[in-house]
Design a protein around this motif. Sequence first.
Motif, PDB file in Angstrom:
ATOM      1  N   THR A 148     -21.441  45.009 -39.080  1.00 34.57           N
ATOM      2  CA  THR A 148     -20.760  44.877 -40.372  1.00 34.57           C
ATOM      3  C   THR A 148     -20.247  46.226 -40.875  1.00 34.57           C
ATOM      4  OG1 THR A 148     -22.502  43.254 -40.836  1.00 34.57           O
ATOM      5  CG2 THR A 148     -20.998  43.784 -42.634  1.00 34.57           C
ATOM      6  N   PHE A 149     -18.960  46.273 -41.241  1.00 34.83           N
ATOM      7  CA  PHE A 149     -18.431  47.496 -41.877  1.00 34.83           C
ATOM      8  C   PHE A 149     -17.350  47.162 -42.884  1.00 34.83           C
ATOM      9  CE2 PHE A 149     -15.028  47.375 -38.615  1.00 34.83           C
ATOM     10  CZ  PHE A 149     -15.695  46.815 -37.522  1.00 34.83           C
TER      11      PHE A 149
ATOM     12  N   ARG B 132     -25.998  52.552 -48.704  1.00 35.74           N
ATOM     13  CA  ARG B 132     -26.844  53.000 -47.601  1.00 35.74           C
ATOM     14  C   ARG B 132     -26.680  54.502 -47.336  1.00 35.74           C
ATOM     15  NH1 ARG B 132     -24.705  51.050 -41.796  1.00 35.74           N
ATOM     16  NH2 ARG B 132     -26.943  51.275 -41.540  1.00 35.74           N
TER      17      ARG B 132
ATOM     18  N   GLU C  67     -26.336  55.980 -44.678  1.00 33.99           N
ATOM     19  CA  GLU C  67     -25.373  56.275 -43.613  1.00 33.99           C
ATOM     20  C   GLU C  67     -23.954  56.407 -44.149  1.00 33.99           C
ATOM     21  OE1 GLU C  67     -27.705  54.028 -43.642  1.00 33.99           O
ATOM     22  OE2 GLU C  67     -28.836  54.050 -41.777  1.00 33.99           O
ATOM     23  N   TYR C  68     -23.741  56.130 -45.434  1.00 37.08           N
ATOM     24  CA  TYR C  68     -22.390  56.166 -46.013  1.00 37.08           C
ATOM     25  C   TYR C  68     -22.251  57.262 -47.070  1.00 37.08           C
ATOM     26  CZ  TYR C  68     -21.244  51.451 -44.077  1.00 37.08           C
ATOM     27  OH  TYR C  68     -20.983  50.366 -43.278  1.00 37.08           O
ATOM     28  N   PRO C  69     -22.500  58.530 -46.719  1.00 32.67           N
ATOM     29  CA  PRO C  69     -22.362  59.575 -47.741  1.00 32.67           C
ATOM     30  C   PRO C  69     -20.938  59.698 -48.270  1.00 32.67           C
ATOM     31  CG  PRO C  69     -22.668  60.548 -45.559  1.00 32.67           C
ATOM     32  CD  PRO C  69     -22.898  59.077 -45.415  1.00 32.67           C
TER      33      PRO C  69
ATOM     34  N   GLY D 242     -17.580  45.277 -30.547  1.00 36.84           N
ATOM     35  CA  GLY D 242     -18.205  44.967 -29.260  1.00 36.84           C
ATOM     36  C   GLY D 242     -17.157  44.939 -28.157  1.00 36.84           C
TER      37      GLY D 242
ATOM     38  N   PRO E  45     -11.018  46.318 -31.885  1.00 38.30           N
ATOM     39  CA  PRO E  45     -12.039  46.122 -32.920  1.00 38.30           C
ATOM     40  C   PRO E  45     -11.451  46.490 -34.278  1.00 38.30           C
ATOM     41  CG  PRO E  45     -12.470  48.141 -31.681  1.00 38.30           C
ATOM     42  CD  PRO E  45     -11.319  47.457 -30.992  1.00 38.30           C
TER      43      PRO E  45
ATOM     44  N   ARG F 229     -32.250  44.514 -27.179  1.00 29.53           N
ATOM     45  CA  ARG F 229     -31.832  45.459 -28.228  1.00 29.53           C
ATOM     46  C   ARG F 229     -31.822  44.773 -29.591  1.00 29.53           C
ATOM     47  NH1 ARG F 229     -31.866  48.651 -31.247  1.00 29.53           N
ATOM     48  NH2 ARG F 229     -30.718  50.594 -31.555  1.00 29.53           N
TER      49      ARG F 229
ATOM     50  N   THR G  16     -27.136  53.160 -30.925  1.00 28.77           N
ATOM     51  CA  THR G  16     -27.240  52.401 -29.670  1.00 28.77           C
ATOM     52  C   THR G  16     -27.361  50.912 -29.968  1.00 28.77           C
ATOM     53  OG1 THR G  16     -29.646  52.557 -29.599  1.00 28.77           O
ATOM     54  CG2 THR G  16     -28.412  54.302 -28.482  1.00 28.77           C
ATOM     55  N   ASN G  17     -26.997  50.512 -31.192  1.00 25.85           N
ATOM     56  CA  ASN G  17     -27.062  49.080 -31.503  1.00 25.85           C
ATOM     57  C   ASN G  17     -25.953  48.324 -30.757  1.00 25.85           C
ATOM     58  OD1 ASN G  17     -27.398  46.518 -33.008  1.00 25.85           O
ATOM     59  ND2 ASN G  17     -28.842  47.765 -34.173  1.00 25.85           N
TER      60      ASN G  17
ATOM     61  N   SER H 181     -22.911  46.746 -30.709  1.00 29.95           N
ATOM     62  CA  SER H 181     -21.504  47.012 -30.389  1.00 29.95           C
ATOM     63  C   SER H 181     -21.356  48.343 -29.664  1.00 29.95           C
ATOM     64  CB  SER H 181     -20.660  46.980 -31.658  1.00 29.95           C
ATOM     65  OG  SER H 181     -20.779  45.702 -32.244  1.00 29.95           O
TER      66      SER H 181
ATOM     67  N   GLU I 130     -31.641  58.716 -31.664  1.00 32.04           N
ATOM     68  CA  GLU I 130     -31.107  57.370 -31.511  1.00 32.04           C
ATOM     69  C   GLU I 130     -31.122  56.696 -32.870  1.00 32.04           C
ATOM     70  OE1 GLU I 130     -33.142  55.277 -28.401  1.00 32.04           O
ATOM     71  OE2 GLU I 130     -31.942  53.462 -28.658  1.00 32.04           O
ATOM     72  N   ALA I 131     -30.090  55.902 -33.158  1.00 28.57           N
ATOM     73  CA  ALA I 131     -30.016  55.281 -34.478  1.00 28.57           C
ATOM     74  C   ALA I 131     -29.637  53.812 -34.377  1.00 28.57           C
ATOM     75  CB  ALA I 131     -28.986  56.012 -35.332  1.00 28.57           C
ATOM     76  N   GLU I 132     -29.956  53.077 -35.436  1.00 31.29           N
ATOM     77  CA  GLU I 132     -29.477  51.707 -35.568  1.00 31.29           C
ATOM     78  C   GLU I 132     -28.035  51.763 -36.060  1.00 31.29           C
ATOM     79  OE1 GLU I 132     -31.029  49.557 -34.208  1.00 31.29           O
ATOM     80  OE2 GLU I 132     -33.171  49.979 -34.289  1.00 31.29           O
ATOM     81  N   CYS I 133     -27.415  50.601 -36.188  1.00 28.66           N
ATOM     82  CA  CYS I 133     -25.985  50.543 -36.525  1.00 28.66           C
ATOM     83  C   CYS I 133     -25.666  51.417 -37.737  1.00 28.66           C
ATOM     84  CB  CYS I 133     -25.578  49.098 -36.816  1.00 28.66           C
ATOM     85  SG  CYS I 133     -23.864  48.904 -37.324  1.00 28.66           S
ATOM     86  N   ILE I 134     -24.669  52.278 -37.568  1.00 29.43           N
ATOM     87  CA  ILE I 134     -24.282  53.199 -38.639  1.00 29.43           C
ATOM     88  C   ILE I 134     -23.016  52.715 -39.348  1.00 29.43           C
ATOM     89  CG2 ILE I 134     -25.425  55.247 -37.683  1.00 29.43           C
ATOM     90  CD1 ILE I 134     -22.822  55.980 -36.283  1.00 29.43           C
ATOM     91  N   GLY I 135     -22.649  51.449 -39.117  1.00 28.01           N
ATOM     92  CA  GLY I 135     -21.486  50.889 -39.811  1.00 28.01           C
ATOM     93  C   GLY I 135     -20.175  51.475 -39.336  1.00 28.01           C
TER      94      GLY I 135
ATOM     95  N   CYS J 292     -18.894  50.425 -36.142  1.00 21.92           N
ATOM     96  CA  CYS J 292     -18.775  49.671 -34.892  1.00 21.92           C
ATOM     97  C   CYS J 292     -17.330  49.616 -34.408  1.00 21.92           C
ATOM     98  CB  CYS J 292     -19.308  48.261 -35.074  1.00 21.92           C
ATOM     99  SG  CYS J 292     -20.619  48.114 -36.267  1.00 21.92           S
ATOM    100  N   ASP J 293     -16.366  49.826 -35.325  1.00 21.75           N
ATOM    101  CA  ASP J 293     -14.969  49.861 -34.886  1.00 21.75           C
ATOM    102  C   ASP J 293     -14.673  51.135 -34.100  1.00 21.75           C
ATOM    103  OD1 ASP J 293     -15.492  51.195 -37.286  1.00 21.75           O
ATOM    104  OD2 ASP J 293     -13.527  50.797 -38.152  1.00 21.75           O
TER     105      ASP J 293
ATOM    106  N   LEU K 204     -22.880  59.547 -36.067  1.00 25.72           N
ATOM    107  CA  LEU K 204     -22.750  60.095 -37.403  1.00 25.72           C
ATOM    108  C   LEU K 204     -23.158  61.551 -37.269  1.00 25.72           C
ATOM    109  CD1 LEU K 204     -21.983  58.424 -39.906  1.00 25.72           C
ATOM    110  CD2 LEU K 204     -24.375  58.346 -40.505  1.00 25.72           C
TER     111      LEU K 204
ATOM    112  N   GLY L 163     -23.339  63.072 -41.325  1.00 26.54           N
ATOM    113  CA  GLY L 163     -22.781  62.099 -42.271  1.00 26.54           C
ATOM    114  C   GLY L 163     -21.351  61.687 -41.994  1.00 26.54           C
TER     115      GLY L 163
ATOM    116  N   ARG M 210     -18.429  59.989 -39.658  1.00 26.04           N
ATOM    117  CA  ARG M 210     -18.263  59.047 -38.540  1.00 26.04           C
ATOM    118  C   ARG M 210     -17.368  59.632 -37.468  1.00 26.04           C
ATOM    119  NH1 ARG M 210     -17.154  55.484 -42.858  1.00 26.04           N
ATOM    120  NH2 ARG M 210     -14.911  55.601 -42.566  1.00 26.04           N
TER     121      ARG M 210
END
Lengths: 407, 160
Positions: free
Chosen positions: A89-90, A124, A126-128, A245, A250, A331, B80-81, B83, B117-122, B124-125, B131, B134, B136
């Motif tokens: 999701t983004f 979140r 991750e979104y600074p 994916g 994408p 995963r 590494t999630n 996508s 290693e990280a989970e999805c950082i939003g 995926c495109d 990151l 901070g 992308r």
Amino acid sequence: MPETRIILEHAGADGSESLSFYLKHGGYEAARKALSMKPQEIIDAVKASGLRGRGGAAFPTGLKWDFVPKDDPRPRFVIANCDEGEPGTFKDREIVEKYPHLLLEGMLIAARAIEAHQGFIYVRAEYPKAQGILRAAIAEAEKEGFLGENIMGTGFSFRVKVYGGGGAYICGEETALIESLEGKRGHPRLRPPYPVSYGVYGMPTVVNNVETLSNVPFIIKNGPEWYRAMGTKDSTGTKIFTVSGGVRRPGVYEFRFGDLTLRELIDEYAGGVKGKLVGVIPGGLSTPILRPEELDVRLTYEDIQRAGSLLGSGAVIVVNDAVPLASVARRSLEFLAHESCGKCTPCREGSTWLARLFREIELGHKNGNPDRIRHVIEGMRGKCFCPLGEGAVAVAGAFINKYEEEL
Amino acid sequence: MMNGFRERIRELKAEFPMGDSALIPSIHEAVSRFGALSRDVAVVIADELGTKPEHVEAVASFYHLIKRESVGRFHFLVCTNLSCMICGAYDLFGWMKELLGVEPGQTTPDGLFSYEEAECIGSCDLAPAVLLNGERIGPLDTRDKLKNLLDGLRREVGNA
Ligand SMILES: Cc1cc2nc3c(=O)[nH]c(=O)nc-3n(C[C@H](O)[C@H](O)[C@H](O)COP(=O)(O)O)c2cc1C
Ligand code: SF4
Ligand code: FES
């Protein structure tokens, strides 16, 4: 069927994040109108529009607002959920980075509807960048009188604060989010009571997803009938899909509900599958995978549910043969085990076991493991405290039951 | 140094209807000022917010992105999630290790680089995505792309 960009129509144009751009495109007109309406009239309009929550649970938004106790002197709060941790999701990122005033206007209208004077945007960690853009947008809106005290001279006041998360998927769950906002570990709360009556600081609180709130200005501006005319009876309006994916293009796409099928979205918009198609996860990692032959399903809440999965957040993850399916399954469960908050035993232990068992299959040890996975699933089903654990049950079940041969 | 920090916590506290809400923002502030949340800093935060340092640490430890040990000047979260994995994240992770010569969680001897290693950082495109402090970045789907990125960062530091 072409895209119907309503929320994203201007997002990404030169300067689209600025207040001046927003005002040039009719920004804050809906809020002006809402501030002249009675709160109940706003709630009734949102109810009549059929708008449902875009954060995953698809709860009717107007109904949620109507549940806020009316003759109750306690202060109320509006929270925009921009935790967006669901893998794949983004979409909320696109809205807040490119068109932040749309969210702020939606929050202002929600505040008027439930008579709240303070709002939070939980973003979140991750979104600074998004946090910075939102802070700047809030400052600009306050300076020009669209937020803060005496908004547009109406006497109504509403302040908004950006709150940065700490990196925990569970904090997207609304009650865990509230705990986090109160400075605690993000453990979900028992519901009921729901946040509408007992939310942040124990006060009535409406929590809505960013995309949900971003629909509200259009409903107020153009009326609920206009909105309802888009989509189907049970899925009204437009939906933003993020496709990622194993696809060639994408990206972010916005369509009226029901205008196309999952297969058309992938083949005609996302450029088609790279390599061989193995399956599609239609609504983010926490939703069950669909097989290649299950993709001729219209993109609506009800059609995807009938197909045995969920539209979720609209995050379409295309699984191809670039990695073994067992790795995808492992995963997925590893993610859920990692993000399990640890509050309840079935999820904390069960998700960890599921991840380990899929790891065994990934390593080529299949003997008896599918049945062990089913056994763990039965131990978890219906016993988890919140939907994260139940999601693990559904996700693991789909991999094992739909793909046992191929794993 | 701590004086300015105490001031800032008090400011944060005043921004919320209840002071407890200032805890996580104070921890973020600590990490951005001091690089990580040390015990000393937890004591200061607890003191200002009327709680125990153990509570500050317990809250901090729940959140994956709150640093409790310092990291390199350039810190990579390597997603590494799903996508990203489908688009080659494990190759990328391997190149990270090879080109930096340290394990995840460790910092290069020059103090410049670290990764985890990280989970999805939003992002995926942009898969496979990272990151970087901070920001992308992606798709990092070849070893050369990663190498150029790292070289560029080294040059940036050298020129500064
Ligand atoms: C584990 C979990 C994670 C969630 N993450 C999010 C999220 O990141 N963003 C979001 O809007 N809703 C998320 N939700 C849904 C929220 O609990 C809540 O239903 C939603 O924010 C309500 O807004 P809506 O009705 O506008 O969708 C999550 C739910 C669960 C169980
Ligand atoms: S189901 Fe999982 S995430 Fe939800 S409360 Fe239980 S342990 Fe926490
Ligand atoms: S899966 Fe890597 S950024 Fe989303």
